[in-house]
Scaffold this motif. Structure first.
Motif, mmCIF file in Angstrom:
data_model
loop_
_atom_site.group_PDB
_atom_site.id
_atom_site.type_symbol
_atom_site.label_atom_id
_atom_site.label_comp_id
_atom_site.label_asym_id
_atom_site.label_seq_id
_atom_site.Cartn_x
_atom_site.Cartn_y
_atom_site.Cartn_z
ATOM 1 N N HIS A 436 0.170 6.906 7.965
ATOM 2 C CA HIS A 436 -0.440 6.014 6.909
ATOM 3 C C HIS A 436 0.205 4.763 6.675
ATOM 4 O O HIS A 436 1.237 4.643 7.238
ATOM 5 N N TRP A 437 -0.214 3.567 6.062
ATOM 6 C CA TRP A 437 0.519 2.511 6.169
ATOM 7 C C TRP A 437 1.685 2.726 5.231
ATOM 8 O O TRP A 437 1.648 3.307 4.188
ATOM 9 N N PRO A 438 2.877 1.906 5.639
ATOM 10 C CA PRO A 438 4.215 2.196 4.832
ATOM 11 C C PRO A 438 4.147 2.031 3.230
ATOM 12 O O PRO A 438 5.133 2.855 2.828
ATOM 13 N N PHE A 439 3.286 1.186 2.975
ATOM 14 C CA PHE A 439 3.518 0.934 1.441
ATOM 15 C C PHE A 439 2.000 0.199 1.139
ATOM 16 O O PHE A 439 1.254 -0.253 1.788
ATOM 17 N N PRO A 440 2.066 -0.250 -0.286
ATOM 18 C CA PRO A 440 0.587 -0.780 -0.670
ATOM 19 C C PRO A 440 0.497 -2.262 0.002
ATOM 20 O O PRO A 440 1.175 -2.896 0.204
ATOM 21 N N VAL A 441 -0.630 -2.318 0.728
ATOM 22 C CA VAL A 441 -0.752 -3.602 1.749
ATOM 23 C C VAL A 441 -2.014 -4.611 0.876
ATOM 24 O O VAL A 441 -2.773 -3.807 0.366
ATOM 25 N N ASN A 442 -1.758 -5.789 1.146
ATOM 26 C CA ASN A 442 -2.814 -6.666 0.504
ATOM 27 C C ASN A 442 -4.130 -6.479 1.507
ATOM 28 O O ASN A 442 -3.937 -7.061 2.540
ATOM 29 N N PHE A 443 -4.970 -5.682 1.091
ATOM 30 C CA PHE A 443 -6.296 -5.336 1.811
ATOM 31 C C PHE A 443 -7.493 -6.202 1.206
ATOM 32 O O PHE A 443 -7.696 -5.999 0.178
ATOM 33 N N PHE A 444 -8.049 -6.917 1.846
ATOM 34 C CA PHE A 444 -9.453 -7.530 1.624
ATOM 35 C C PHE A 444 -10.602 -7.475 2.755
ATOM 36 O O PHE A 444 -10.341 -7.618 3.671
ATOM 37 N N SER A 445 -11.674 -6.957 2.067
ATOM 38 C CA SER A 445 -12.927 -6.738 2.936
ATOM 39 C C SER A 445 -13.880 -7.330 2.448
ATOM 40 O O SER A 445 -13.973 -7.388 1.208
#
Length: 544
Positions: A436-445
């Motif tokens: 999984h991604w290593p930490f909380p990621v700034n994700f925008f869709s």
């Protein structure tokens, strides 16, 4: 098409019918994973809701189908089994499959699914619907595929279209919406990345209307595949009811797309100049992944239960005003929402330079500028790209922020063919071993569903998209525009901090969007309806 958690879906009760895939080469035995008696089948006849025995969906009286365009015909083998050609899985599929393999017996299971529902009005012709479903499976090779890992490489094969049939089962009649919802929720969560088939389908049949549902593992689809599914099934069903052969546009195979992608980028190396955009981003960001700028109250190294919420942003009139304001700044609703998200974060103490990850559709050519051969295909046609731009002075210069977002997006489009998973493997191998991604990621869709196949008919068909994930470690925003306005579906970890941050950013984002809209709207734009308030908490805390 509205994207909401299934917990917020309202489906009127009725009789549930499910359809299961069958192949000529798989015997119906309790030991076959393809068997209706298999424990992998969520609609086993041993279910307490089972009723009538299964019947074939492609009987001699069923309507004729046009040939499936995505897979050439092949002769029968001497043993009556149709030969298969193995293709390399896409980078997205390989990473998803390997993560599922590695976490199957751990507490960090990554179960997820993508479900679509829609309404057929009038009394349901079950034979026509079954025929439409069969045509869908025969047209789209990815829906028939099975995965196998040999010598570390994941490959996929699919039975020939003509080897596939469907069997229907009347699961049972549900008298209450709550009981129906519980049954469907459990059914949708039974999808397993490591078991075939990788999707399930059925309908809730009522006297004057029916709700059709299909639930997929992410390995065979993306969000934009769902309008394709709805449009194709509605189009085919209407034709078959009228005793006409369905007329559908060409649909290229995702298996062909993925195999070609692997062949083109398997030899990519860290010093390849095509990775320059990624390297420049990493240099400015200080790492491969852009961290969400606020503390969600959890350590990074585990996955946690998620909250799934759907929140309105703007109604249709105010969204039109936003579009006008964005055009005045040389942008679009997409770049305006992206700029507003960056501005909202900055106003709460986030950085002056917004850095995030964006999913980019691979259904187009030329970095999204021209239609490609995949517009009516089903598959995981999504790449993920980083973006960085500076917020306008003081978080109030929206024209400048929109222009910078537009420029940044244009720059990333020139490199959007580089697969995210391959870039991750080459440029951040220390985290690529994670599932999984290593930490909380700034994700925008962002998706404008009005422009998807069948979009103008969505108000009549009432399609709903339900994305589910059991666990995660951050917060993700899926913005989408429909005929009713602008909405967002948010998945985040279930902590007080995440709830507080999600509510505060949503309110500020709506405020910024209204500021952009009001800049070009002659009419006064009303303030958004406030969200329900939780007890006061401490101010937002930045990640260090």
């Amino acid at each position: 098409m509205l994207q909401i958690p299934f917990s917020e879906a309202t489906i009127a009760p009725g009789t549930v019918i499910s359809w299961s895939l069958r192949t000529k080469h798989s015997p119906h035995s309790p030991h076959s994973p393809h068997s209706p008696h298999s424990p992998h089948s969520p609609h086993s006849p041993h279910s307490p809701h089972s009723a009538n025995p299964p019947h074939s969906a492609n009987s001699p009286n069923s309507p004729k189908f046009p040939d499936a365009p995505d897979a050439p015909g092949s002769p029968h083998s001497p043993h009556g089994e149709l030969p298969r050609i193995a293709k390399a899985a896409s980078f997205n599929q390989d990473k998803h499959h390997s993560s599922s393999e590695a976490t199957r017996s751990t507490s960090d299971g990554i179960a997820s699914s993508v479900t679509v529902t829609f309404v057929i009005t009038g009394r349901l012709d079950t034979t026509a619907l079954a025929s439409a479903l069969l045509l869908l499976v025969r047209r789209h090779e990815v829906l028939r595929c099975e995965f196998q890992r040999l010598a570390g490489d994941l490959s996929c094969t699919a039975p020939a279209p003509e080897s596939i049939s469907l069997e229907a089962e009347e699961v049972g009649h549900f008298h209450s919406g709550d009981d129906l919802h519980t049954h469907l929720d459990k059914t949708f969560k039974s999808i397993d990345t490591l078991s075939w088939p990788l999707f399930l389908m059925g309908a809730v049949v009522r006297e004057s209307s029916s709700t059709v549902y299909l639930c997929f593992d992410h390995i065979v689809c993306d969000g934009l595949s769902m309008p394709v599914v709805v449009n194709e099934l509605q189009t085919s069903y209407a034709a078959l009811v009228a005793d006409r052969a369905p007329e559908l546009p060409p649909a290229g195979s995702y298996l062909t797309f993925g195999d070609d992608q692997r062949r083109r980028y398997a030899s990519l190396r860290p010093d390849d100049e095509r990775l320059t955009y990624w390297k420049d981003f990493i240099h400015g960001n200080g790492g491969f992944f852009p961290r969400f700028p606020f503390d969600l109250g959890l350590p990074d190294d585990h996955l946690y239960p998620l909250v799934n919420r759907a929140l309105p942003l703007l109604d249709a009139r105010r969204t039109d005003a936003l579009a006008a304001g964005a055009r005045a700044a040389g942008g679009s609703v997409f770049t305006a929402v992206l700029a507003a998200a960056a501005t909202a974060q900055h106003r709460f103490g986030g950085p002056g330079v917004y850095r995030g990850l964006l999913p980019i559709s691979e259904r187009t050519d030329g970095g999204g500028r021209t239609p490609g051969p995949w517009q009516h295909s089903i598959g995981w046609f999504v790449n993920t790209m980083p973006i960085a731009f500076r917020v306008g002075e003081g978080g109030a210069d929206h024209t400048t922020t929109i222009a910078r977002a537009r420029t940044a997006y244009s720059a990333l489009q020139r490199y959007s063919d580089i697969p995210f998973v391959r870039a991750w493997e080459l440029l951040a191998p220390e985290t690529f071993r994670l599932h999984h991604w290593p930490f909380p990621v700034n994700f925008f869709s962002y998706i404008d569903f009005r422009r998807s196949p069948g979009g103008p008919q969505h108000p009549l068909w009432d399609p709903k998209l339900h994305v589910w994930a059991a666990r995660g470690n951050g917060i993700s925003h899926w913005f989408h525009r429909t005929a009713t306005g602008l909405h967002v579906n948010v998945l985040h970890v279930d902590t007080p901090q995440a709830h507080e941050i999600g509510d505060a950013l949503h309110d500020e984002l709506a405020r910024v969007l209204l500021e952009i809209a009001a800049a070009r709207s002659d009419a006064r734009v009303p303030a958004p309806i406030p969200l329900p308030r939780t007890p006061a908490r401490s101010p937002l805390r930045r990640n260090s």
